[in-house]
Design a protein around this motif. Structure first.
Motif, PDB file in Angstrom:
ATOM      1  N   GLU A   1      -7.583  -0.735 -16.940  1.00 17.41           N
ATOM      2  CA  GLU A   1      -6.268  -1.310 -16.022  1.00 17.41           C
ATOM      3  C   GLU A   1      -6.673  -2.884 -15.727  1.00 17.41           C
ATOM      4  OE1 GLU A   1      -5.110   0.997 -12.887  1.00 17.41           O
ATOM      5  OE2 GLU A   1      -4.295  -0.777 -11.883  1.00 17.41           O
ATOM      6  N   LEU A   2      -5.607  -3.686 -15.871  1.00  8.94           N
ATOM      7  CA  LEU A   2      -5.988  -4.952 -15.281  1.00  8.94           C
ATOM      8  C   LEU A   2      -4.862  -5.161 -14.249  1.00  8.94           C
ATOM      9  CD1 LEU A   2      -7.127  -7.667 -16.461  1.00  8.94           C
ATOM     10  CD2 LEU A   2      -5.471  -7.921 -17.808  1.00  8.94           C
TER      11      LEU A   2
ATOM     12  N   ALA B   1      -1.854  -5.268  -0.016  1.00 11.83           N
ATOM     13  CA  ALA B   1      -0.407  -4.963   0.102  1.00 11.83           C
ATOM     14  C   ALA B   1      -0.052  -4.539   1.340  1.00 11.83           C
ATOM     15  CB  ALA B   1      -0.224  -3.968  -1.105  1.00 11.83           C
TER      16      ALA B   1
ATOM     17  N   GLY C   1      -5.645  -7.459 -10.626  1.00  6.30           N
ATOM     18  CA  GLY C   1      -6.924  -7.750 -10.057  1.00  6.30           C
ATOM     19  C   GLY C   1      -7.575  -9.123 -10.505  1.00  6.30           C
TER      20      GLY C   1
ATOM     21  N   ARG D   1     -13.536  -1.849  -1.382  1.00  8.79           N
ATOM     22  CA  ARG D   1     -13.581  -0.309  -1.597  1.00  8.79           C
ATOM     23  C   ARG D   1     -14.786   0.187  -1.999  1.00  8.79           C
ATOM     24  NH1 ARG D   1      -8.360   0.310  -5.512  1.00  8.79           N
ATOM     25  NH2 ARG D   1      -6.866  -0.881  -4.211  1.00  8.79           N
TER      26      ARG D   1
ATOM     27  N   PHE E   1     -13.705  -7.252  -4.081  1.00  7.07           N
ATOM     28  CA  PHE E   1     -12.867  -8.009  -5.108  1.00  7.07           C
ATOM     29  C   PHE E   1     -11.816  -8.568  -4.836  1.00  7.07           C
ATOM     30  CE2 PHE E   1      -9.539  -4.466  -5.498  1.00  7.07           C
ATOM     31  CZ  PHE E   1     -10.286  -3.506  -4.991  1.00  7.07           C
TER      32      PHE E   1
ATOM     33  N   GLU F   1      -1.355  -9.824  -5.565  1.00 10.94           N
ATOM     34  CA  GLU F   1      -0.226  -8.995  -5.120  1.00 10.94           C
ATOM     35  C   GLU F   1       1.263  -9.401  -4.891  1.00 10.94           C
ATOM     36  OE1 GLU F   1      -1.821  -4.550  -4.621  1.00 10.94           O
ATOM     37  OE2 GLU F   1      -1.880  -5.633  -2.826  1.00 10.94           O
TER      38      GLU F   1
ATOM     39  N   ARG G   1       7.101   1.344  -5.674  1.00 11.33           N
ATOM     40  CA  ARG G   1       6.708   2.075  -4.628  1.00 11.33           C
ATOM     41  C   ARG G   1       7.924   2.638  -3.714  1.00 11.33           C
ATOM     42  NH1 ARG G   1       1.000   0.063  -3.302  1.00 11.33           N
ATOM     43  NH2 ARG G   1       1.386   1.305  -1.275  1.00 11.33           N
TER      44      ARG G   1
ATOM     45  N   GLU H   1     -16.644   2.242  -3.476  1.00  9.85           N
ATOM     46  CA  GLU H   1     -16.507   2.788  -4.980  1.00  9.85           C
ATOM     47  C   GLU H   1     -17.683   3.606  -4.824  1.00  9.85           C
ATOM     48  OE1 GLU H   1     -13.988   2.849  -6.801  1.00  9.85           O
ATOM     49  OE2 GLU H   1     -12.715   1.117  -6.514  1.00  9.85           O
TER      50      GLU H   1
ATOM     51  N   GLN I   1      -7.558  -9.577  -5.063  1.00 11.07           N
ATOM     52  CA  GLN I   1      -6.282  -8.932  -5.790  1.00 11.07           C
ATOM     53  C   GLN I   1      -5.148  -9.939  -5.825  1.00 11.07           C
ATOM     54  OE1 GLN I   1      -5.328  -5.361  -3.290  1.00 11.07           O
ATOM     55  NE2 GLN I   1      -5.789  -4.018  -5.148  1.00 11.07           N
TER      56      GLN I   1
ATOM     57  N   GLY J   1      -1.422  -3.163 -12.144  1.00 14.47           N
ATOM     58  CA  GLY J   1      -0.417  -2.121 -12.058  1.00 14.47           C
ATOM     59  C   GLY J   1       0.930  -2.467 -11.700  1.00 14.47           C
TER      60      GLY J   1
HETATM   61  N1  GAP Z   1      -1.565  -2.062  -3.842  1.00 13.78           N
HETATM   62  C1  GAP Z   1      -1.827  -1.557  -5.051  1.00 13.78           C
HETATM   63  C2  GAP Z   1      -3.065  -1.438  -5.562  1.00 13.78           C
HETATM   64  O1  GAP Z   1      -4.045  -1.651  -4.856  1.00 13.78           O
HETATM   65  P1  GAP Z   1      -4.809  -0.306  -7.524  1.00 13.78           P
HETATM   66  O2  GAP Z   1      -4.406   0.031  -8.876  1.00 13.78           O
HETATM   67  O3  GAP Z   1      -5.488   0.347  -6.488  1.00 13.78           O
HETATM   68  O4  GAP Z   1      -3.466  -0.547  -6.737  1.00 13.78           O
HETATM   69  C3  GAP Z   1      -4.797  -3.060  -8.008  1.00 13.78           C
HETATM   70  O5  GAP Z   1      -5.200  -1.890  -7.811  1.00 13.78           O
HETATM   71  C4  GAP Z   1      -5.614  -3.614  -9.034  1.00 13.78           C
HETATM   72  O6  GAP Z   1      -6.706  -4.180  -8.273  1.00 13.78           O
HETATM   73  C5  GAP Z   1      -6.267  -3.033 -10.342  1.00 13.78           C
HETATM   74  O7  GAP Z   1      -5.266  -3.106 -11.392  1.00 13.78           O
HETATM   75  C6  GAP Z   1      -7.262  -3.710 -10.573  1.00 13.78           C
HETATM   76  O8  GAP Z   1      -7.259  -4.914 -11.391  1.00 13.78           O
HETATM   77  C7  GAP Z   1      -7.964  -4.293  -9.178  1.00 13.78           C
HETATM   78  N2  GAP Z   1      -9.019  -3.282  -8.616  1.00 13.78           N
HETATM   79  C8  GAP Z   1      -8.792  -2.316  -8.078  1.00 13.78           C
HETATM   80  N3  GAP Z   1      -9.999  -1.477  -7.799  1.00 13.78           N
HETATM   81  C9  GAP Z   1     -10.927  -2.411  -8.105  1.00 13.78           C
HETATM   82  C10 GAP Z   1     -12.395  -2.540  -8.129  1.00 13.78           C
HETATM   83  N4  GAP Z   1     -13.095  -1.597  -7.591  1.00 13.78           N
HETATM   84  N5  GAP Z   1     -12.954  -3.602  -8.470  1.00 13.78           N
HETATM   85  C11 GAP Z   1     -12.430  -4.533  -9.027  1.00 13.78           C
HETATM   86  N6  GAP Z   1     -10.931  -4.651  -9.361  1.00 13.78           N
HETATM   87  C12 GAP Z   1     -10.254  -3.360  -8.831  1.00 13.78           C
END
Ligand code: GAP
Length: 530
Positions: free
Chosen positions: A342-343, A222, A398, A252, A267, A271, A349, A254, A269, A345
């Protein structure tokens, strides 16, 4: 078509199929793997590309499949492709450097990592030298395990009023030394809490040291869009309301990557940042929320495994303000059932990001948008124009989670023969679009099959794979294609050699019909909705 009860699907079975058929492999597998990273094999790479292409087609090339926006006008979206590494100031402005700094604790014994502020310790009141047992707050099982360990250590069952509870972050170094981690057996294996940034740091320049030349791999795509907002407005003919879209990798670090590709460290995205006038943000939010939900349904996630969930007030993200909408499109994965994961969001903003970048870059009001169609009317009856920071509606999906949901939804064991599996992909995302078989490997059939295969590859090869297979019985070949999720199989048989007709077999019904070989392409086009 789809399994009504997702809990009957085993994630282990789905993962085994993904490995067996080349959808997903563990990254660096021959070296023992690497936690939180996954590679896609041939079928997975094509499935992922097909989902990304479908999104790109319906978002960028033909926005919202032609559905007009709430203003009654066609929706306008332009694409960008921005860098994974940006100036580190971007992440200060976005709040990621500050916001992602959760204090973490590592356990040297179990190698588990915990949010320090989620850990509590219990011990016997007044026993400063004895053991403390650490458990995870609000986790009943973890608490019970800690109680059991404490009773065992004390060789008796302690009453509630004999117990002291404190937060792990309040412990001194001596306190940590006598504490046993939530899943550990020995005391003193927990590290001091330390700031743990979810962004992956990297170094720019061959000789650079980390502190002076630190940059980050982007945690979301984003921000690359926000920092190019002015560039796009200045260099194209778009005007608010319009959107900027991009797909790409995000990273990330994680704390607990888990559930296959669901929570990974690398991963992708997909967006959209949709810029609109603040007065119109609510309408655009509802529009995007509803269209994104219908898009996932159309691509094969129809049914009650998919839900739209409006966020509670206490879930609002740092950029969302009271009253601004936020919702999640969630899928009931086998590992979340009966709950959902979550798939995508969809968030209003507001003008948070543009204002942050205006401030941190020093551009200030220059980052505002000038809208010549708004504002008070001048003497000549024309609007004077209005300068403002647009609000942003963000549908953020995602790609890997989308692929995972599609894999889970498609996975359909044959009720009569559980070892046989159908992958009932929507034809649009199916990695293999069709297969061509000679019934037997002689009598001119292989040549005819090769001819049809060539023709179909020429016409449909840009959409996915067209397979051909002459090995083993025709039944086994059909079964292989069912498991790979191929919607149609064309078979050349003895009759083809006399009247140029072939059979076409449908994956989901196993029904067969005879068609002219010259109609095979049109038949496939119809199945693909072209
Ligand atoms: N720009 C807003 C944003 O990044 P987020 O909810 O943190 O929002 C958006 O991420 C999407 O990215 C999530 O709905 C999910 O599908 C995907 N996502 C986030 N973290 C992830 C991860 N660690 N592994 C796989 N997909 C992930």
């Amino acid at each position: 078509m789809t399994d009504k009860n997702p809990t009957t699907k085993s994630m282990d079975d789905i993962m085994a199929l993904c490995k067996r058929r080349g959808f997903v492999y563990q990254a660096s597998e021959i070296y023992g793997g690497i936690n939180g990273f996954w590679d896609y094999g041939p079928l997975g790479a094509q499935l992922k590309k097909n989902l990304r292409d479908a999104w790109w087609q319906d978002v960028v090339m033909n926005p919202c499949q032609g559905k007009p926006g709430p203003n009654g006008q066609p929706v306008r979206i332009v694409p960008v492709d921005t860098c994974i590494i940006q100036n580190p100031k971007v992440w200060e402005a976005s709040g990621h450097v500050g916001g992602f700094n959760d204090p973490m604790v590592d356990c040297r014994e179990t190698k588990n990592r915990y949010r320090a502020d989620h850990l509590l310790c219990i011990g016997e009141k007044g026993d400063k030298a004895g053991r403390m047992y650490v458990y995870i707050e609000a986790n009943e099982k973890s608490y019970e395990a800690a109680r059991k360990k404490l009773d065992k250590y004390k060789k008796r069952t302690l009453n509630d009023d004999e117990i002291d509870i404190c937060s792990l972050t309040d412990l001194s170094a001596d306190g940590l030394a006598i504490s046993v981690g939530p899943d550990a057996t020995e005391a003193g294996t927990l590290t001091e809490p330390r700031a743990f940034n979810l962004m992956f740091p990297t170094v720019i320049g061959a000789t650079g040291d980390l502190e002076d030349n630190k940059a980050y791999l982007r945690p979301e795509t984003a921000q690359g869009i926000f920092i190019n907002f002015k560039n796009v407005v200045d260099t194209t003919r778009v005007g608010v309301p319009f959107g900027i879209a991009q797909t790409g990798k995000a990273f990330r670090n994680e704390v607990t990557p888990r559930n296959f590709t669901f929570r990974s460290r690398e991963f992708e995205q997909m967006e959209i940042e949709f810029f609109c006038h603040p007065d119109e943000a609510k309408d655009w939010y509802v529009f995007w929320r509803d269209w994104r939900m219908s898009w996932w349904q159309e691509i094969g996630l129809a049914g009650d495994n998919l839900i739209l969930r409006e966020h509670d007030r206490d879930e609002l993200a740092h950029y969302a303000k009271e009253g601004a909408g936020t919702s999640d499109i969630e899928y009931r994965f086998p590992f979340t059932a009966p709950g959902y994961g979550e798939l995508e969001g969809i968030a209003d903003r507001t003008d948070f990001d543009l204002k942050q970048h205006a401030e941190h870059s020093g551009l200030g009001d220059k980052l505002k948008y000038f809208d010549p169609t708004r504002g008070e009317l001048a003497k000549n009856g024309q609007p004077k124009g209005e300068r403002y920071f647009p609000y942003v509606i963000e549908p953020s999906a995602g790609l890997d989670r989308g692929v995972l949901a599609i894999l889970c939804e498609a996975y359909t064991p044959d009720p009569d023969r559980p070892s046989k599996v159908f992958m009932k992909f929507h034809p649009r995302v199916a990695p293999i679009k069709a297969a061509v078989f000679p019934l037997v490997n002689k009598d001119g059939m292989p040549e005819k099959a090769a001819e049809l295969h060539r023709e179909l590859v020429k016409r449909f090869g840009h959409l996915g794979m067209i397979e051909t297979d002459a090995k083993q019985s025709i039944g086994k070949r059909y079964a292989r294609m069912d498991e790979a999720g191929c919607p149609l199989c064309f078979t050349i048989d003895g009759q083809t050699m006399t009247d140029n007709t072939i059979t076409v077999r449908d994956r989901d019904t196993a029904g067969q019909q005879r068609i002219a070989m010259t109609d095979a392409g049109d038949h496939l086009a119809a199945a693909l909705g072209l």
